[in-house]
Design a protein around this motif. Structure first.
Motif, PDB file in Angstrom:
ATOM      1  N   HIS A 169       0.107  10.366   4.793  1.00 30.13           N
ATOM      2  CA  HIS A 169       1.454   9.835   5.059  1.00 30.13           C
ATOM      3  C   HIS A 169       2.498  10.932   5.034  1.00 30.13           C
ATOM      4  N   TRP A 220      -5.662  -2.818  -8.218  1.00 31.55           N
ATOM      5  CA  TRP A 220      -5.413  -1.435  -7.804  1.00 31.55           C
ATOM      6  C   TRP A 220      -6.683  -0.648  -7.465  1.00 31.55           C
ATOM      7  N   GLU A 234      -6.023  16.128  -1.680  1.00 30.50           N
ATOM      8  CA  GLU A 234      -4.756  15.888  -0.975  1.00 30.50           C
ATOM      9  C   GLU A 234      -3.796  17.049  -1.196  1.00 30.50           C
TER      10      GLU A 234
HETATM   11  N1  MF3 Z   1      -0.986   9.307  -3.958  1.00 29.30           N
HETATM   12  C1  MF3 Z   1      -1.291   7.971  -3.602  1.00 29.30           C
HETATM   13  C2  MF3 Z   1      -1.409   8.020  -2.145  1.00 29.30           C
HETATM   14  O1  MF3 Z   1      -0.507   8.326  -1.428  1.00 29.30           O
HETATM   15  C3  MF3 Z   1      -0.256   6.992  -3.972  1.00 29.30           C
HETATM   16  C4  MF3 Z   1      -0.570   6.267  -5.166  1.00 29.30           C
HETATM   17  S1  MF3 Z   1       0.590   5.038  -5.298  1.00 29.30           S
HETATM   18  C5  MF3 Z   1       0.367   4.401  -6.818  1.00 29.30           C
HETATM   19  O2  MF3 Z   1      -2.461   7.815  -1.678  1.00 29.30           O
HETATM   20  F1  MF3 Z   1       1.117   3.384  -6.854  1.00 29.30           F
HETATM   21  F2  MF3 Z   1      -0.905   4.136  -6.983  1.00 29.30           F
HETATM   22  F3  MF3 Z   1       0.740   5.242  -7.682  1.00 29.30           F
END
Ligand code: MF3
Ligand code: CO
Length: 248
Positions: A169, A220, A234
């Motif tokens: 992203h 999650w 990443e």
């Molecule tokens: N770094 C993660 C991503 O962009 C984002 C995690 S969002 C969270 O893939 F809410 F899990 F913290």
């Protein structure tokens, strides 16, 4: 709308990014058998705050922790827990977002706990190679699909699969911005690339099927459907005129 970044913005994002980079340099000494992912997360949160910054994930859409820590068959978004204890031969993806002075950086790394088997080592190396090739490709890419295709090809040639349901992203003024940067795709497709774009490129690579499932209990944790392992790296990068600056 894609918001391009100027030199000052990029320096701000780099400042946030340097915190994650230095954190990942010292983190391995904490990653030993017997430590819980909650303890690791506490260390990460303290480190970020000691550097005058804020953990960007905490509170994001109700996410409870400073980091995401995803062990073995967990792909991404593992919630740190005192019940989750690391063991020899685990592979552990640690994903951290930092906000400093209004600028955001995002980075992840997969760490081995002690000795890992040959296949897991190859999974990690292939995922890192896919990220490195994607960053190199970003120097000359004209479309997001050029980057996506490079990742997919690297991964599939090695016999692994790329996760479809989560993507890289834009980043910088916020933790998630357009455009999306999928880890699969076709050259010449997708958003056009221009100088001033800042992207989080993040291959998520599975040893078996690309299919994943979100834990219905915590809402999650993303796991592979077949229970095989997964790796994740990443970096936040800035696209400049004909070159790329890695900000994490
Ligand atoms: N770094 C993660 C991503 O962009 C984002 C995690 S969002 C969270 O893939 F809410 F899990 F913290
Ligand atoms: Co990200």
């Amino acid at each position: 709308m894609i918001r391009l970044k100027g030199p000052e913005d990029i320096e701000g994002i780099a400042e946030a990014g340097r915190i994650i980079h230095s954190l990942f340099e010292i983190l391995p000494e904490k990653l030993v058998p017997g430590v819980s992912t909650k303890e690791i997360d506490k260390f990460i949160e303290t480190y970020i705050r000691d550097h005058g910054a804020r953990p960007a994930f905490k509170g994001y859409r109700g996410y409870p922790s400073a980091s995401c820590i995803s062990v073995n068959e967990e792909v991404v978004h593992g919630i740190p827990s005192e019940k989750k204890v690391l063991r020899e031969s685990d592979i552990v993806g640690i994903d951290v977002g930092v906000e400093k002075g209004g600028y955001y950086a995002d980075s992840a790394w997969t760490f081995a706990i002690g000795e890992v088997n040959e296949e897991d080592r190859r999974l990690m190396e292939t995922t890192l190679l896919a990220l490195q090739r994607a960053i190199k490709k970003a120097e000359t890419a004209t479309h997001i699909g050029d980057i996506s295709y490079t990742i997919q090809r690297t991964v599939e040639k090695a016999g692994f699969s790329v996760v479809r349901d989560f993507v890289g992203h834009g980043v910088g003024f916020d933790i998630h911005e357009p455009p999306m940067v999928p880890n699969y795709g076709q050259p010449g497709r997708g958003e056009r690339i221009s100088p001033g774009m800042v992207l989080a490129i993040e291959p998520m690579v599975n040893a078996g099927t690309w299919k994943v499932r979100i834990d219905p209990e915590d809402g999650w944790t993303v796991r592979t459907l077949d229970g095989k392992k997964s790796a994740h790296y990443e970096h936040t990068i800035a696209i400049l005129d004909g070159e790329v600056q890695v900000l994490t």
